[in-house]
Design an enzyme around this catalytic site. Structure first.
Site, PDB file in Angstrom:
ATOM      1  N   HIS A   1      13.217   0.213  88.964  1.00 36.52           N
ATOM      2  CA  HIS A   1      12.716  -0.757  87.985  1.00 36.52           C
ATOM      3  C   HIS A   1      13.380  -2.132  88.079  1.00 36.52           C
ATOM      4  O   HIS A   1      12.699  -3.155  88.133  1.00 36.52           O
ATOM      5  CB  HIS A   1      12.880  -0.199  86.573  1.00 36.52           C
ATOM      6  CG  HIS A   1      12.372  -1.130  85.513  1.00 36.52           C
ATOM      7  ND1 HIS A   1      11.037  -1.486  85.405  1.00 36.52           N
ATOM      8  CD2 HIS A   1      13.019  -1.829  84.534  1.00 36.52           C
ATOM      9  CE1 HIS A   1      10.878  -2.323  84.397  1.00 36.52           C
ATOM     10  NE2 HIS A   1      12.070  -2.549  83.855  1.00 36.52           N
TER      11      HIS A   1
ATOM     12  N   ASP B   1       9.323   3.639  89.595  1.00 37.79           N
ATOM     13  CA  ASP B   1       9.762   2.909  88.407  1.00 37.79           C
ATOM     14  C   ASP B   1       9.789   3.901  87.256  1.00 37.79           C
ATOM     15  O   ASP B   1       8.745   4.376  86.810  1.00 37.79           O
ATOM     16  CB  ASP B   1       8.798   1.761  88.102  1.00 37.79           C
ATOM     17  CG  ASP B   1       9.274   0.872  86.955  1.00 37.79           C
ATOM     18  OD1 ASP B   1      10.058   1.342  86.110  1.00 37.79           O
ATOM     19  OD2 ASP B   1       8.841  -0.297  86.901  1.00 37.79           O
TER      20      ASP B   1
ATOM     21  N   SER C   1      10.118  -7.014  83.833  1.00 42.23           N
ATOM     22  CA  SER C   1       9.812  -6.028  82.796  1.00 42.23           C
ATOM     23  C   SER C   1       9.215  -6.700  81.551  1.00 42.23           C
ATOM     24  O   SER C   1       8.168  -7.322  81.633  1.00 42.23           O
ATOM     25  CB  SER C   1      11.093  -5.243  82.466  1.00 42.23           C
ATOM     26  OG  SER C   1      10.811  -4.094  81.719  1.00 42.23           O
TER      27      SER C   1
END
Length: 245
Positions: A219, A189, A90
């Site tokens: 995610h 996601d 991320s």
């Protein structure tokens, strides 16, 4: 909450600096780090400033400190390794890419890298932070039942403004990323939008760019059903681009 390994065997001279994501901690990629360490790689997984404490502390932390923490982990590995890769989840993906913009990394491996926002309110965070201190958490987007990354329960709006600054700066320099890059992207996601992938694919300067689709994870894929795939494919990527087998 940090993790490091000096490595062993023929891979001990190959380093991997890993970064966790926004509002999270090393817990989210601990399994990844431990897998790579078991394979013999030298590994460094730092706790980024403002994380692992409280969302109020994160609200007071400028993004450059997150970057400096991760860059320091990378540079420390370069002192004892022949080649060093950057990797992250991320926001950690953005940090891994930014280090690659400024240093001669051997390669980049990122999981659901964040470079854009799904929540349109983020663009107004520099104003909203004065009237709205925090919003509900973005953590634990995990398909696998009963798993938690232990992220903050609130997301500070002031930190979202800082995250926007990191994204803008990283996107502006993507053309400087020349190193081989592998991206693991979840089919579903609910945190990082597909526009992040579009920006990365169109902006990156690397001619060796691969996307691996994750069909059974959300995610936080490093703690989800496809975690083993990420671990194995990334290790193979590091071996390939370090001259190992």
């Amino acid at each position: 909450m940090t993790f490091s390994s000096s490595g062993h065997g023929p891979m001990a001279r190959v380093g991997v600096a890993l970064s966790h994501g926004f509002t999270g901690s090393p817990v989210s990629i601990q399994g990844w780090a431990e897998y790579l360490a078991a394979q013999g790689f030298a590994v460094s997984l730092p706790l980024l400033s403002g994380h692992g404490t409280s969302w109020q502390e994160l609200a007071r932390t400028p993004w450059i400190r997150w970057y400096q923490d991760f860059e320091r982990a990378y540079l420390e590995l370069t002192e004892r390794c022949d080649v060093v890769f950057t990797a992250g989840l991320s926001m950690g993906g953005a940090l891994a890419l930014r280090v690659a913009e400024h240093h001669g990394v051997a390669g980049v491996a990122v999981v659901n890298p964040g470079l854009t926002f799904s929540d349109k309110r983020a663009r107004y965070s520099r104003f909203l932070k004065y009237v709205l201190k925090s919003v509900p958490a973005i953590g634990d987007d995990i398909k696998l039942a009963g798993v938690s990354e232990g992220a903050y329960q609130r997301t500070p709006v002031a930190a979202v403004q800082q995250l926007a600054g990191l994204f803008k700066d990283t996107v502006a320099g993507l053309d400087r990323v020349k190193a081989p890059t592998i991206v693991f992207r979840s089919a579903v996601d609910r945190v990082v939008p597909e526009s992040s992938m579009e920006v990365l694919a169109h902006g990156i300067g690397s001619t060796d760019f691969e996307v691996v689709r994750l069909e059974n994870s959300y995610h936080v894929a490093t703690m989800d059903n496809d975690a083993a795939l990420i671990f194995e494919r990334s290790a193979a990527f590091f071996r390939e681009h370090s001259g190992g087998q």
